[in-house]
Design an enzyme around this catalytic site. Structure first.
Site, PDB file in Angstrom:
ATOM      1  N   TRP A 102       0.822  -1.220   0.000  1.00  0.00           N
ATOM      2  CA  TRP A 102       0.000   0.000   0.000  1.00  0.00           C
ATOM      3  C   TRP A 102       0.850   1.262   0.000  1.00  0.00           C
ATOM      4  O   TRP A 102       0.575   2.209  -0.747  1.00  0.00           O
ATOM      5  CB  TRP A 102      -0.993  -0.010   1.160  1.00  0.00           C
ATOM      6  CG  TRP A 102      -2.087  -0.997   0.915  1.00  0.00           C
ATOM      7  CD1 TRP A 102      -2.337  -2.143   1.618  1.00  0.00           C
ATOM      8  CD2 TRP A 102      -3.070  -0.968  -0.134  1.00  0.00           C
ATOM      9  NE1 TRP A 102      -3.396  -2.812   1.077  1.00  0.00           N
ATOM     10  CE2 TRP A 102      -3.869  -2.118   0.003  1.00  0.00           C
ATOM     11  CE3 TRP A 102      -3.339  -0.088  -1.176  1.00  0.00           C
ATOM     12  CZ2 TRP A 102      -4.934  -2.404  -0.861  1.00  0.00           C
ATOM     13  CZ3 TRP A 102      -4.395  -0.363  -2.042  1.00  0.00           C
ATOM     14  CH2 TRP A 102      -5.167  -1.512  -1.883  1.00  0.00           C
ATOM     15  N   ASP A 171      -1.335   6.824   6.347  1.00  0.00           N
ATOM     16  CA  ASP A 171      -2.446   6.020   5.849  1.00  0.00           C
ATOM     17  C   ASP A 171      -2.791   5.006   6.941  1.00  0.00           C
ATOM     18  O   ASP A 171      -2.020   4.096   7.212  1.00  0.00           O
ATOM     19  CB  ASP A 171      -2.017   5.310   4.556  1.00  0.00           C
ATOM     20  CG  ASP A 171      -3.066   4.329   4.031  1.00  0.00           C
ATOM     21  OD1 ASP A 171      -4.158   4.222   4.642  1.00  0.00           O
ATOM     22  OD2 ASP A 171      -2.790   3.673   3.007  1.00  0.00           O
ATOM     23  N   LYS A 195     -12.244  -1.118   5.964  1.00  0.00           N
ATOM     24  CA  LYS A 195     -11.484  -2.160   6.664  1.00  0.00           C
ATOM     25  C   LYS A 195     -11.950  -2.255   8.118  1.00  0.00           C
ATOM     26  O   LYS A 195     -12.397  -3.293   8.559  1.00  0.00           O
ATOM     27  CB  LYS A 195      -9.980  -1.861   6.616  1.00  0.00           C
ATOM     28  CG  LYS A 195      -9.448  -1.555   5.221  1.00  0.00           C
ATOM     29  CD  LYS A 195      -9.228  -2.810   4.396  1.00  0.00           C
ATOM     30  CE  LYS A 195      -9.017  -2.559   2.916  1.00  0.00           C
ATOM     31  NZ  LYS A 195      -7.947  -1.659   2.541  1.00  0.00           N
TER      32      LYS A 195
HETATM   33  C1  LIG Z   1      -7.368  -1.052   1.273  1.00  0.00           C
HETATM   34  C2  LIG Z   1      -6.299  -0.075   1.521  1.00  0.00           C
HETATM   35  C3  LIG Z   1      -6.144   1.073   0.723  1.00  0.00           C
HETATM   36  C4  LIG Z   1      -7.002   1.326  -0.490  1.00  0.00           C
HETATM   37  O1  LIG Z   1      -8.288   1.612  -0.158  1.00  0.00           O
HETATM   38  P1  LIG Z   1      -9.392   1.860  -1.292  1.00  0.00           P
HETATM   39  O2  LIG Z   1     -10.501   2.466  -0.499  1.00  0.00           O
HETATM   40  O3  LIG Z   1      -9.721   0.549  -1.904  1.00  0.00           O
HETATM   41  O4  LIG Z   1      -8.834   2.814  -2.268  1.00  0.00           O
HETATM   42  C5  LIG Z   1      -5.149   1.955   1.031  1.00  0.00           C
HETATM   43  N1  LIG Z   1      -4.334   1.751   2.069  1.00  0.00           N
HETATM   44  C6  LIG Z   1      -4.447   0.675   2.874  1.00  0.00           C
HETATM   45  C7  LIG Z   1      -3.526   0.495   4.023  1.00  0.00           C
HETATM   46  C8  LIG Z   1      -5.433  -0.269   2.609  1.00  0.00           C
HETATM   47  O5  LIG Z   1      -5.554  -1.353   3.409  1.00  0.00           O
END
Ligand SMILES: *Cc1c(COP(=O)(O)O)cnc(C)c1O
Length: 363
Positions: A102, A171, A195
Site C-alpha cells: 500500500w 495512511d 477495513k
Molecule cells: C485497502 C487499503 C487502501 C485502499 O483503499 P481503497 O478504499 O480501496 O482505495 C489503502 N491503504 C491501505 C492500508 C489499505 O488497506
C-alpha cells in the site's frame, strides 16, 4: 444458515449490533419517514448527521481543535493522489517510507505530482520496518508519508517516527480506531472506511489546519482538503450512507468503551493466532518480525509454504464457516484479519481449527 465467521481483509465484517440498527432505520431515518438513501444532503437531517459523525471521530481520537475532520469520496487510493495534490507544493518533493504494497502504491501515485524520495532501500520482501536511524529522510521534504498498517504484508508500526518537524502523513486505512493515537504527532491521518470503521465509499481525513491552503492549482476540488473543509464535507453529494455507517460503527466503539477497549481486544485476538503459530514448531510460519507484527492482519504460511496443504487448510476452514482466509496474491498463504468487528469468540473458533489442523498434519 449457521453463523459465518468472516476474516476478510476488506470490505470487512461490520459489528452485528450495527446491522441491527441499520436494518431498523433503513426505510425511516431518524423519524423522517423516508430513508437516508433518499434524503437531501442539504437538509437539517443530514447537517445533524454530518456533525454527529465528525463529533464521534473527535471524541474517540481526542482530535485537537486545530485539526479538521473531513469526509471524502474516492476511498484510500483517492487520498494517495490527494496527499501530494494538497501538500507537495511547499518544496516539490516528498518522503515515502515504503513498507509494503500500500505504501508502495501511495509513492507511485505521488510521483505524478512531484519528486518522491524513497526513505528505505527498495525490496520486494516486506517483513520488517528498518530502524529509524537508518532512514534516508530529506530535510527539504514537504511531508513524510507512512502506512501505519500494511494490510497485505501484516506489518504495523509500533512507534511514531520522528520526522524532525516535517509533517507526518499516515495512511491508517486498516488500523484506524484500533487503538489510541496521539493525533498531534501527525500532520494528516487518513484512511478508507471499509477495513475497520465502516463500508466502502468514504475516506476519513484528519488534517492540521496549518497544512491547508497550499494545494496545487491542478488539484480537483473534490480532493482539495481546504475546499472540502470550508464546505464542511458537503461540497457535492457526499457518500451519505457510507458516512452514516461509519458513524454507527464509531458510536458502537464508544459504547464498548472506546479505543482502549479496541486495543485490548486486538491484543487478545491477535495473540491467540500468533501464539499458535509460535508454538507449532515451524508448521505455521509468520514471516514478519515480531515487534512489527500487525494486530489487524495476520499473514502466515503452512508447512514451509506447502500450497497443497494451504489449500486443504482453506477448504477445511470454509467447511466450518471460517471464510475469506486466503492470503493476498502478493504474499500467498493464509491471512486472518482480526478487525474491531471480529469477536474474540470467532477468533477462538479459528484458533481451535488451527490447532486441530496442526495435530492432524504436523510430522
Ligand atoms: C485497502 C487499503 C487502501 C485502499 O483503499 P481503497 O478504499 O480501496 O482505495 C489503502 N491503504 C491501505 C492500508 C489499505 O488497506
Amino acid at each position: 444458515m449457521s453463523k459465518i465467521h468472516n476474516f476478510g481483509a476488506g470490505p470487512a465484517k461490520l459489528p452485528e449490533e450495527v446491522y441491527d440498527i441499520l436494518k431498523n432505520e433503513l426505510t425511516n431515518f431518524d423519524g423522517t419517514g423516508i430513508s437516508l438513501l433518499e434524503t437531501s444532503h442539504r437538509s437539517p437531517t443530514y447537517f445533524k448527521l454530518n456533525k454527529d459523525v465528525q463529533d464521534v471521530v473527535r471524541r474517540l481520537l481526542n482530535v485537537p481543535d486545530n485539526y479538521k475532520v473531513i469526509f471524502l469520496s474516492g476511498g484510500g487510493q483517492g487520498q494517495f493522489a490527494a496527499v501530494p495534490l494538497n501538500l507537495i507544493s511547499r518544496t516539490g518533493t516528498a518522503d515515502y517510507v515504503v513498507t509494503g504494497t500500500w505504501s508502495a502504491k501511495a509513492a507511485k501515485e505521488a510521483k505524478k505530482y512531484g519528486k518522491v524520495n524513497l526513505v528505505l532501500p527498495s525490496t520486494d520482501r516486506y517483513v520488517d520496518i528498518p530502524d529509524q536511524s537508518t532512514w534516508n529522510l530529506d530535510p527539504n521534504a514537504s511531508y513524510v508519508h507512512i502506512c501505519t498498517n500494511e494490510t497485505i504484508h501484516g506489518i504495523e508500526f509500533d512507534f511514531i517516527p520522528d520526522t524532525k518537524g516535517v509533517p507526518l502523513v499516515a495512511d491508517m486505512s486498516s488500523n484506524f480506531m484500533s487503538k489510541k493515537v496521539d493525533v498531534s504527532k501527525f500532520g494528516v491521518i487518513y484512511g478508507g472506511a471499509q477495513k475497520n470503521i465502516g463500508t466502502a465509499g468514504v475516506a476519513l481525513v484528519i488534517v492540521r489546519e496549518d497544512l491547508l491552503n497550499q494545494a496545487l492549482p491542478i488539484c480537483p476540488s473534490i480532493l482539495d482538503w481546504t475546499v472540502n473543509s470550508k464546505a464542511d464535507s458537503i461540497l457535492n453529494t457526499p457518500p451519505m450512507f457510507a458516512i452514516h455507517v461509519m458513524g454507527r460503527v464509531l458510536q458502537w466503539i464508544e459504547r464498548l468503551g472506546g479505543l482502549d477497549t479496541m486495543a485490548e481486544l486486538a491484543n487478545k485476538k491477535s495473540s491467540l493466532i500468533y501464539d499458535i503459530i509460535e508454538q507449532s514448531n515451524g508448521f505455521y510460519y509468520a514471516p514478519v518480525a515480531k515487534n512489527v507484527r500487525s494486530k489487524m492482519n495476520i499473514p502466515f504460511r503452512i508447512g514451509k509454504a506447502d500450497e497443497a496443504l494451504e489449500k486443504e487448510f482453506l477448504k477445511g476452514a470454509e467447511a466450518l464457516n471460517l471464510i475469506q482466509l486466503k492470503g493476498h496474491r502478493d504474499v500467498g498463504g493464509i491471512r486472518a484479519s482480526t478487525y474491531n468487528a471480529v469477536t474474540v469468540e470467532e477468533v477462538e473458533n479459528l484458533a481451535k481449527y488451527m490447532k486441530e489442523f496442526y495435530k492432524k498434519h504436523a510430522k
